[in-house]
Write a protein that holds these residues in place. Structure first.
Motif, PDB file in Angstrom:
ATOM      1  N   ILE A 187       0.831  -1.204   0.113  1.00  0.00           N
ATOM      2  CA  ILE A 187      -0.021  -0.189  -0.114  1.00  0.00           C
ATOM      3  C   ILE A 187       1.063   1.249   0.249  1.00  0.00           C
ATOM      4  N   GLU A 191       2.148   1.235  -3.466  1.00  0.00           N
ATOM      5  CA  GLU A 191       0.686   1.853  -3.869  1.00  0.00           C
ATOM      6  C   GLU A 191      -0.067   0.911  -5.067  1.00  0.00           C
ATOM      7  N   VAL A 192       0.020  -0.223  -4.703  1.00  0.00           N
ATOM      8  CA  VAL A 192      -0.732  -1.289  -5.391  1.00  0.00           C
ATOM      9  C   VAL A 192      -1.891  -1.707  -4.760  1.00  0.00           C
ATOM     10  N   GLY A 193      -1.780  -1.885  -3.446  1.00  0.00           N
ATOM     11  CA  GLY A 193      -2.907  -2.180  -2.775  1.00  0.00           C
ATOM     12  C   GLY A 193      -3.518  -3.646  -3.019  1.00  0.00           C
ATOM     13  N   VAL A 194      -2.614  -4.480  -2.657  1.00  0.00           N
ATOM     14  CA  VAL A 194      -3.342  -6.080  -2.897  1.00  0.00           C
ATOM     15  C   VAL A 194      -3.547  -6.737  -1.463  1.00  0.00           C
ATOM     16  N   LEU A 195      -2.830  -6.353  -0.586  1.00  0.00           N
ATOM     17  CA  LEU A 195      -2.747  -6.784   0.505  1.00  0.00           C
ATOM     18  C   LEU A 195      -3.038  -6.159   1.858  1.00  0.00           C
ATOM     19  N   GLU A 196      -4.034  -6.562   2.769  1.00  0.00           N
ATOM     20  CA  GLU A 196      -4.466  -5.673   3.950  1.00  0.00           C
ATOM     21  C   GLU A 196      -4.911  -6.746   4.938  1.00  0.00           C
ATOM     22  N   THR A 208      -6.579 -10.543   0.639  1.00  0.00           N
ATOM     23  CA  THR A 208      -6.973  -9.655  -0.435  1.00  0.00           C
ATOM     24  C   THR A 208      -8.203  -9.234  -0.705  1.00  0.00           C
ATOM     25  N   PHE A 209      -8.622  -8.455  -1.525  1.00  0.00           N
ATOM     26  CA  PHE A 209     -10.055  -8.017  -1.676  1.00  0.00           C
ATOM     27  C   PHE A 209     -10.907  -9.158  -1.848  1.00  0.00           C
ATOM     28  N   LYS A 539       3.357   6.575  -9.820  1.00  0.00           N
ATOM     29  CA  LYS A 539       1.853   7.010  -9.712  1.00  0.00           C
ATOM     30  C   LYS A 539       1.982   8.539  -9.716  1.00  0.00           C
ATOM     31  N   TYR A 637     -10.868  -2.832 -12.418  1.00  0.00           N
ATOM     32  CA  TYR A 637     -12.117  -3.453 -11.721  1.00  0.00           C
ATOM     33  C   TYR A 637     -11.921  -5.193 -11.352  1.00  0.00           C
TER      34      TYR A 637
END
Lengths: 639, 157
Positions: A187, A191-196, A208-209, A539, A637
């Motif tokens: 993140i 800044e790809v934001g795959v994992l949380e 993941t999402f 970015k 998406y």
């Protein structure tokens, strides 16, 4: 009931107040502290962890990483601060007042041991069968703190399914210690934001999402998370067994290309310090393992420069002279597969800006199964083409369906530096002791320009070395001392440079004579270029271009998905820190300077291939067929 | 999801973002409203919220999974939550559990086939003096007995 301080709140709920400096004019000054009864003076605002490390006092950490923001979640770095009721996480405690710190008291040791025991109680997996055996931070801590039994039990069965859906990254959550380094990497750093982290309390896990598989979410395969994972919870998809199989099959002709960055880093896997280039030792080792031929990816890096540089010249000519409004400028580099996928997902409308030239790995793959196959008289279907890369995204890239222009899979396997080191060790070879061997013909030679592709700014520097000579007719050395373009070097997130062409232009070199008649149209022009490394910096540039800012006026921009460029790639030896990246880059630049040929167009093999094989010149029909590609609008998406 | 539904959801989220602002801190009120209006926050809605707040979809998902009252997947029309905390447990929660599960034919964490009720556990409802306590959607019932619990469930449509 009131406590002795006259406050109603019980002591356990009293907030800890980090003392502020009484005199704000001291900001930027130093503060004297005591660590284990020894006096030190440290800059105001230094964390306890930094102060201890600076003074060679070891503090164990799991969640802390030099590349990432402070998290303070693992609590292993706790220390006693005199006057504080509880232990303090040293990584998250900025020193603002004279304090006394104890780093090894019974309370500290007990707390750390408890934390390790608790982590082990939920850590499933055998050390023997783990990729990180002997290079695992949790294993090292267990040893450091003398763990000889599981005080809080030990999970006996696997709790999570292994996610190996991605070509590049495998997730084994049984081994996760929830340090959130991967989350901060994905993140904040990329800044790809795959994992949380999802869920709460004891059910927390990294996911993941919508808990989808990695192959189904927007992962760019950069592997930076692997590089920062303290355990084996994240690792690359290992294909070394398939390669052994190919080597052992005598009907197969197995060739390998080595990229510059693994060569500058693989020594670390054999106990050498960072910054030892192992280029020629690696050649010997690979031949001894059983590869039939070893090639230098730098050769196709040189080819990339010619193809991509020519493409830029064509774009500029079309835009400036033919006033073609369709031409997309600035042109973006396309060597980093992580960056390419990032763009396809997040800025698909800018795909026309991406150079159509393939990455050096894929160019080489296409040439090996056409030009080389003919030359050595081997059927292309019997060739197994392997690439040693600093990169996990290269595994995805070689599996792209559009990368089969030779009629076969252009590159069969992408290996990371770590997998390569493992194979070398498996063959019983101690790399640093190998004698030196040169690369095999017919691609033998490569220039220093191809070599510096490995460091951020390298592609741009290589391109400029060539473009400047092509256009002005002067030697690059006359403009930049020793042809070193220093403004493009270093680890600043975004670099920008303007190169005035001047009023003296040279003749158009023979190689591209059929594409532009003369250089008069570039007289007085200023070439504007930029360099970004790490997708977070990419970015920033992309958003600026969207706004029509300074970078939208650039002509050529180099993007690398990984911080530091390929030398800091997701397939490189673990650990990778800012300091290690710096040393690897130094090794690459030193090797470049030691070479005689340091410009792509001076490489005799490049001249030869444009005479013998790609004889219609760069960006011609054949080169478009083999060396160029197209991209896919993926969008962001997640279905 | 139909295109028309998607478009109307996007419009709805755009209005909410307008109302609460584009800051990260607007995430929770937006999620709460979507949850209230749709009973769950679909993966499409999550991605639209992420896009409009300029954060990552996984961050939205992470927040949703953190809170029990936000759902990423559709649940039954009514959500019945039984307090599982120690006081209610001592006051006879287990008997209530057995009665409820027998009556509905499902276990806790499941939804009835007709989609009428989803059963869940909740942590302390703050009704420790009147336990066992039960929450049906946002209405609290206290001093449950197995009979009373069954009666309450049967009145839920």
């Amino acid at each position: 009931m009131e406590n002795k301080n006259g406050l109603r709140a019980p002591v356990s709920q009293k907030p800890h107040v980090v003392p502020k400096p009484e005199d704000t004019s001291t900001i930027g000054g130093t503060v004297s502290i005591e660590i284990n009864d020894v006096k030190y003076s440290v800059p105001l605002g230094t964390t306890i962890l930094e102060a201890c490390r600076e003074n060679h006092i070891h503090i164990p950490t799991l969640c802390h990483h030099d590349d990432l923001c402070i998290a303070g979640v693992c609590r292993l770095c706790v220390v006693e601060v005199t006057g504080m009721r509880t232990l303090q996480a040293s990584c998250a405690y900025p020193i603002t007042a004279p304090i006394k710190i104890k780093t090894s008291t019974p309370m500290v040791r007990k707390a750390r041991r408890h934390i390790i025991d608790l982590m082990l109680s939920e850590h499933h997996g055998e050390c023997y069968s783990c990729v990180r055996n002997n290079n695992c931070e949790l294993q090292a801590l267990a040893k450091e703190y003398g763990v000889d039994c599981y005080n809080f039990g030990h999970v006996k069965e696997s709790q999570y399914e292994i996610d190996d859906s991605s070509y590049s990254v495998v997730r084994d959550m049984d081994k996760c210690v929830l340090c959130k380094r991967c989350v901060r990497t994905c993140i904040d750093l990329q800044e790809v934001g795959v994992l949380e982290a999802i869920n709460r309390g004891g059910e927390t896990m990294i996911s993941t999402f919508m808990d989808k598989q990695l192959a189904d979410v927007i992962c760019i395969n950069c592997g930076q998370c692997i590089n920062r994972c303290p355990t084996g919870a994240l690792h690359e998809k290992d294909t070394s067994d398939d390669i052994w199989k190919a080597i052992d099959d005598h009907a197969k002709h197995v060739v390998i290309q080595t990229a510059p960055s693994p060569r500058a880093a693989i020594g670390e896997e054999f106990g050498l310090g960072a910054g030892h280039s192992m280029t020629y030792e690696l050649n010997t080792a690979l031949k001894r393992i059983g590869f039939d031929a070893v090639f230098d990816t730098n050769f196709t890096a040189d080819l990339t420069i010619i193809e991509e540089g020519t493409e830029l010249i064509i774009r500029l000519y079309k835009a400036l002279i033919e006033k073609d409004k369709e031409v997309a400028l600035p042109q973006f580099t396309s060597c980093s597969p992580g960056w390419v996928k990032y763009l396809e997902h997040f800025y698909p409308e800018y795909i026309p800006n991406l150079s159509s030239a393939k990455s050096p790995q894929q160019m080489f793959g296409a040439l090996i199964k056409t030009f080389y196959a003919d030359k050595v008289g081997v059927d292309a279907k019997d060739i197994v083409s392997v690439a040693v890369m600093p990169c996990s995204a290269k595994k995805f890239e070689c599996n792209r369906p559009e990368m089969e222009d030779s009629g076969f899979k252009d590159v069969d396997y992408g290996l990371t530096t770590r997998e390569m080191a493992k194979m070398i060790k498996e063959a019983g070879i101690h790399l640093p002791e190998m004698p030196k061997t040169h690369f095999d013909s017919p691609f033998g030679d490569a220039s220093g320009a191809g070599l510096i592709f490995g460091a951020t700014g390298g592609v741009m520097e290589a391109a400029i070395r060539t473009v400047v000579e092509f256009v002005t007719g002067n030697k690059t050395e006359d403009i930049f001392e020793k042809a070193n373009i220093l403004p493009l070097r270093g680890f600043e997130g975004i670099k920008y440079m303007e190169i005035p062409i001047g009023n003296n232009v040279g003749p158009v070199p023979d190689l591209i004579k059929h594409l532009v008649p003369d250089w008069n149209w570039l007289k007085g022009a200023v070439l504007k270029v930029a360099v970004a490394h790490g997708t977070a910096n990419a970015k920033k540039i992309m958003e600026d271009i969207k706004r029509g800012g300074k970078f939208s006026e650039c002509h050529f921009i180099e993007f690398m998905a990984c911080p530091g460029g390929c030398i800091g790639g997701g397939g490189q030896p673990i650990p990778t820190t800012p300091e290690i990246r710096k040393k690897r880059a130094e090794a690459i630049y030193a090797e470049d300077e030691s070479l005689e040929i340091r410009k792509s167009h001076d490489n005799p093999s490049i001249k030869k291939i444009y005479q013998e094989f790609l004889n219609e010149g760069p960006c011609s029909h054949l080169s478009h067929k083999l060396l160029h590609t197209h991209y896919k609008k993926r969008g962001r998406y997640i279905a | 999801m139909l295109v028309v539904e998607k478009n109307s959801l996007t419009d709805e989220i755009e209005v909410l973002v307008e109302k609460y602002g584009k800051e990260r801190s607007s995430l929770l009120p937006i999620l709460q409203e979507i949850q209230r209006n749709h009973k769950y926050i679909s993966d499409f809605a999550q991605q639209e919220i992420a896009r409009l707040l300029d954060i990552h979809p996984v961050e939205v998902y992470s927040v949703i999974t953190f809170y029990s009252f936000l759902n990423a997947k559709p649940k039954g029309r009514n959500i019945v939550r039984l307090c599982r905390t120690i006081t209610c447990d001592l006051l006879g929660k287990e008997n209530v559990v057995a009665a409820i599960e027998r009556e509905l034919g499902i276990k806790f964490g499941e939804t009835t086939k007709d989609n009428r009720i989803t059963l869940e556990y909740a942590n302390c409802l703050g009704m420790c003096d009147q336990g066992p306590a039960l929450l049906v959607n946002d209405k609290v019932y206290t001093e449950l007995t197995p009979e009373k619990a069954v009666q309450i469930l049967n009145s839920v449509r």
